[in-house]
Write an enzyme that holds these catalytic residues in place. Structure first.
Site, PDB file in Angstrom:
ATOM      1  N   ASP A 177      11.518  70.271  20.039  1.00  0.00           N
ATOM      2  CA  ASP A 177      10.120  70.685  20.130  1.00  0.00           C
ATOM      3  C   ASP A 177       9.266  69.497  19.684  1.00  0.00           C
ATOM      4  OD1 ASP A 177       7.635  71.762  19.816  1.00  0.00           O
ATOM      5  OD2 ASP A 177       8.277  73.492  18.621  1.00  0.00           O
TER       6      ASP A 177
ATOM      7  N   TYR B  62      -7.440  69.410  28.652  1.00  0.00           N
ATOM      8  CA  TYR B  62      -6.415  68.385  28.879  1.00  0.00           C
ATOM      9  C   TYR B  62      -7.051  66.986  28.829  1.00  0.00           C
ATOM     10  CZ  TYR B  62      -3.210  65.614  31.885  1.00  0.00           C
ATOM     11  OH  TYR B  62      -2.385  64.654  32.426  1.00  0.00           O
TER      12      TYR B  62
ATOM     13  N   GLY C 109      10.106  67.546  32.711  1.00  0.00           N
ATOM     14  CA  GLY C 109       8.891  67.675  33.520  1.00  0.00           C
ATOM     15  C   GLY C 109       8.961  66.818  34.780  1.00  0.00           C
ATOM     16  N   GLN C 110       7.808  66.664  35.431  1.00  0.00           N
ATOM     17  CA  GLN C 110       7.757  65.959  36.719  1.00  0.00           C
ATOM     18  C   GLN C 110       8.280  64.522  36.626  1.00  0.00           C
ATOM     19  OE1 GLN C 110       3.796  65.314  38.277  1.00  0.00           O
ATOM     20  NE2 GLN C 110       4.527  64.943  40.374  1.00  0.00           N
TER      21      GLN C 110
HETATM   22  C1  AKB Z   1      -3.179  66.931  36.573  1.00  0.00           C
HETATM   23  O1  AKB Z   1      -3.534  67.192  37.728  1.00  0.00           O
HETATM   24  O2  AKB Z   1      -3.512  67.579  35.580  1.00  0.00           O
HETATM   25  C2  AKB Z   1      -2.306  65.711  36.367  1.00  0.00           C
HETATM   26  C3  AKB Z   1      -3.112  64.501  36.041  1.00  0.00           C
HETATM   27  C4  AKB Z   1      -3.887  63.812  37.105  1.00  0.00           C
HETATM   28  O3  AKB Z   1      -3.141  64.075  34.920  1.00  0.00           O
HETATM   29  N1  AKB Z   1      -1.501  65.478  37.514  1.00  0.00           N
END
Ligand code: AKB
Length: 307
Positions: free
Chosen positions: A50, A140, A12-13
């Site tokens: 995973d 999230y 990932g990033q």
């Molecule tokens: C997002 O934009 O979802 C992430 C974060 C700020 O956690 N880059």
């Protein structure tokens, strides 16, 4: 003694730059992700893993005598809204499976990033302190807050040492994916390729951002700090600079790039509106004695050089 680190979600990033920084200080690094890399230019061993497979994580920890796990596996804020149930399953599943697989093994510390997504309008968005009311508006953010509560439980009970930082938007040469703050990187890429950019956020939407190198230096310093010096059981706020699409495009223009900017706000606008404009990270800077190296302009300049 050098650490023996397993990185989960290494493609990932954040993965690549963490791998480099850890290798540079002499740590053993084993990178893993759910897919293989296009070419292995990672500079360390790689294994397909995973993050939901507790048994395999445990086997890898035992086989390689791992002492630290960096768990970057997560679905980010914008992508997470397309399937919130799956986002919960992946984000919480990865968090819990890494903890379960580490208990009773050689792992002495886990790093698990949280996010500014834990905050909401009730948090006082003009300057958000470390401990404030939090009612995240994305799944999230919900998973990040739930993970923070769980890590606090594990730390307080002395079951395992988990450390966390609430990352702002990260500016890097590697591409982010599925986040609300992704525009900062996308705009730099567009400028570099002489392309127009359509921003999904309005011109005056201010959000906290940070150069990826500062995110790495803060994390490694946190991981190196003795537990007794860490005054909280949960996650730390971390800040560096704030910018909006308009201000960011002005910085890019001041560096000699011609970027034509248009605006087409989408669902990410309401997510951004529920996130901090500025972060109060006094607690982190006091406990960990850390300062960022980059401001907005030097961040844009450095990342434009790298991409
Ligand atoms: C997002 O934009 O979802 C992430 C974060 C700020 O956690 N880059």
């Amino acid at each position: 003694m050098n650490n023996r680190v397993l990185i989960i979600g290494a493609l990932g990033q954040l993965g690549g730059i963490f791998i480099n920084a850890l290798l540079k200080r002499g740590d053993f690094v084993l990178a893993s992700d759910i897919h293989a890399p296009n070419s292995n230019t990672l500079g360390c061993d790689f294994i397909i893993l995973d993050a939901l497979n507790e048994k395999k994580i445990n086997e890898i920890i035992l086989k390689h005598n791992i002492s630290q796990v960096y768990n970057f596996a997560a679905v980010l804020s914008a992508k997470g809204e397309t399937d919130p149930m799956k986002t919960w399953e992946i984000n919480m599943g990865a968090f819990l499976n890494v903890v379960k697989a580490s208990l009773g093994t050689s792992v002495n510390c886990i790093f698990w990033p949280s996010s500014i997504a834990v905050f909401s309008e009730q948090s006082g968005l003009d300057l958000v302190r470390n401990e404030v009311p939090m009612f995240p508006t994305t799944m999230y953010g919900v998973t990040k807050l739930a993970g923070e509560k769980a890590m606090s439980y594990f730390n307080t009970k002395g079951l395992i040492d988990i450390r966390s930082i609430r990352f702002p938007g990260i500016v890097s040469s590697s591409e982010p994916g599925g986040g609300t703050t992704d525009y900062v990187v996308e705009m730099l890429n567009a400028a570099k390729q002489n392309m127009n950019y359509i921003s999904p956020l309005s011109e005056d939407t201010v959000l906290p951002m940070m150069h990826v190198e500062d995110a790495v230096s803060a994390t490694l310093k946190l991981m190196d700090t003795e537990r007794e010096k860490i005054s909280i059981s949960g996650a730390y706020n971390l800040g560096s600079f704030e910018t909006s699409p308009k201000q960011w495009s002005e910085i890019i223009a001041s560096l000699g790039y011609e970027l034509k900017l248009e605006f087409n706000e989408d669902f990410r606008q309401s997510i951004a509106d529920s996130w901090p404009k500025k972060i109060d990270d006094t607690l982190f800077r006091k406990d960990i004695s850390w300062l960022p190296k980059f401001d907005a302009k030097s961040t844009a300049e450095d990342i434009l050089r790298l991409i």
